[in-house]
Design an enzyme around this catalytic site. Structure first.
Site, PDB file in Angstrom:
ATOM      1  N   LYS A 182     -13.250   1.561 -14.388  1.00  0.00           N
ATOM      2  CA  LYS A 182     -13.777   0.471 -14.224  1.00  0.00           C
ATOM      3  C   LYS A 182     -14.282  -0.051 -15.625  1.00  0.00           C
ATOM      4  O   LYS A 182     -13.148  -1.816 -15.619  1.00  0.00           O
ATOM      5  CB  LYS A 182     -14.548   0.796 -13.592  1.00  0.00           C
TER       6      LYS A 182
ATOM      7  N   THR B 289     -16.511   0.773   2.408  1.00  0.00           N
ATOM      8  CA  THR B 289     -15.323   0.953   2.854  1.00  0.00           C
ATOM      9  C   THR B 289     -15.236   2.306   2.896  1.00  0.00           C
ATOM     10  O   THR B 289     -15.780   3.412   2.471  1.00  0.00           O
ATOM     11  CB  THR B 289     -14.135   1.134   1.373  1.00  0.00           C
TER      12      THR B 289
ATOM     13  N   ASN C  88      -5.450  -4.176  -6.442  1.00  0.00           N
ATOM     14  CA  ASN C  88      -6.734  -4.157  -5.896  1.00  0.00           C
ATOM     15  C   ASN C  88      -7.154  -2.794  -5.226  1.00  0.00           C
ATOM     16  O   ASN C  88      -7.815  -1.982  -5.399  1.00  0.00           O
ATOM     17  CB  ASN C  88      -7.676  -4.755  -4.493  1.00  0.00           C
TER      18      ASN C  88
ATOM     19  N   ASP D 220       0.656  -1.128  -0.487  1.00  0.00           N
ATOM     20  CA  ASP D 220       0.408  -0.162  -0.027  1.00  0.00           C
ATOM     21  C   ASP D 220       1.334   0.919   0.046  1.00  0.00           C
ATOM     22  O   ASP D 220       2.179   1.495   0.726  1.00  0.00           O
ATOM     23  CB  ASP D 220      -1.053   0.033   0.980  1.00  0.00           C
TER      24      ASP D 220
ATOM     25  N   TYR E 184     -14.157   7.576 -13.003  1.00  0.00           N
ATOM     26  CA  TYR E 184     -14.631   6.223 -12.554  1.00  0.00           C
ATOM     27  C   TYR E 184     -15.193   4.870 -13.154  1.00  0.00           C
ATOM     28  O   TYR E 184     -14.165   4.168 -12.706  1.00  0.00           O
ATOM     29  CB  TYR E 184     -14.550   6.536 -11.105  1.00  0.00           C
TER      30      TYR E 184
END
Length: 240
Positions: free
Chosen positions: A156, A187, A82, A34, A152
């Site tokens: 995707k 999240t 991810n 990360d 976004y």
């Protein structure tokens, strides 16, 4: 294979952190990667994994993270790409496409799309040689759309198309490449206005990811919209 190695980007929080926890519970040695290293270290300490600083927008950072994983844990058999963001932080108002700055455009593209490319570029040879799997976090937005965040949505769609094409190109090799398309998951990137809707626990989505990593077929695009609704897969449509 006993104690296989897993490499997870965006592993410090949300879906990635739950995937790391679940993989560790199943006996995997996990590299928690990360950009936020202190948070990654917290997850790694919790699960007995290895925290690695990794900025997916930077191909050198991904390559260095992968080399660190290989030296400390071994070559990864399973990779979960991810890391992802939305155009603006969740506490800021949506922006019309004409109000998005070039800097904001480049940021979301560099993480959501470039980050997947950099990850695939680095890990495919290792995973393919071992007969392992790469699972990418896409989104139901890549099969429909999110009007408040067109960029976004665009990233995707691109990730799903990339997954399908690269999976088909590697058909018959040792590589399995697939993607998960969640609905709204609880999240940190979820916008405030979405939080009034039912949100799926990250752990529920992590279970789908781990199933894809360990058992999912090459090219599967799996959809998990809510905790209550069953999963389903979208058939790919190759043009040639």
């Amino acid at each position: 294979m006993s104690n296989p190695v897993a490499f997870v980007t965006g592993g410090a929080s949300g879906i990635g952190a739950e995937v790391c926890r679940l993989l560790a519970e199943k006996g995997h040695r996990v590299a928690v990667c990360d950009v936020h290293l202190p948070l990654a270290q917290q997850v790694a300490d919790e699960i007995g994994g290895l925290a690695i600083a990794c900025n997916v927008a930077d191909p050198n950072s991904i390559q260095t993270a992968l080399e660190t994983c290989q030296i400390s844990l071994g070559a990864p058999l399973y990779v979960h790409l991810n890391a992802g963001v939305m155009t603006v932080p969740p506490d800021q108002p949506y922006l019309a496409i004409e109000d998005v700055s070039l800097e904001q455009y480049r940021r979301i593209m560099s993480i959501n799309l470039d980050g997947v490319f950099h990850g695939l570029h680095a890990v495919i040879p290792l995973v393919r040689d071992q007969g392992g799997c790469i699972t990418i976090t896409a989104s139901i937005a890549g099969l429909g759309f999110v009007p408040v965040d067109p960029l976004y949505t665009a990233t995707k769609y691109a990730v799903i198309g990339l997954t399908r094409a690269v999976a088909a190109a590697n058909s018959g090799t040792g590589l399995r490449l697939n993607a998960i398309c969640p609905g709204v998951v609880d999240t940190a990137i979820v916008p405030e206005s979405f939080k009034s809707r039912p949100m799926m626990p990250a752990r529920v989505l992590a279970e789908e990811v781990v199933d894809l990593l360990t058992q999912g077929p090459n090219g599967e695009i799996r959809v998990k919209i809510t905790e209550e609704r069953p999963t389903f897969s979208v058939d790919p449509t190759p043009l040639a």
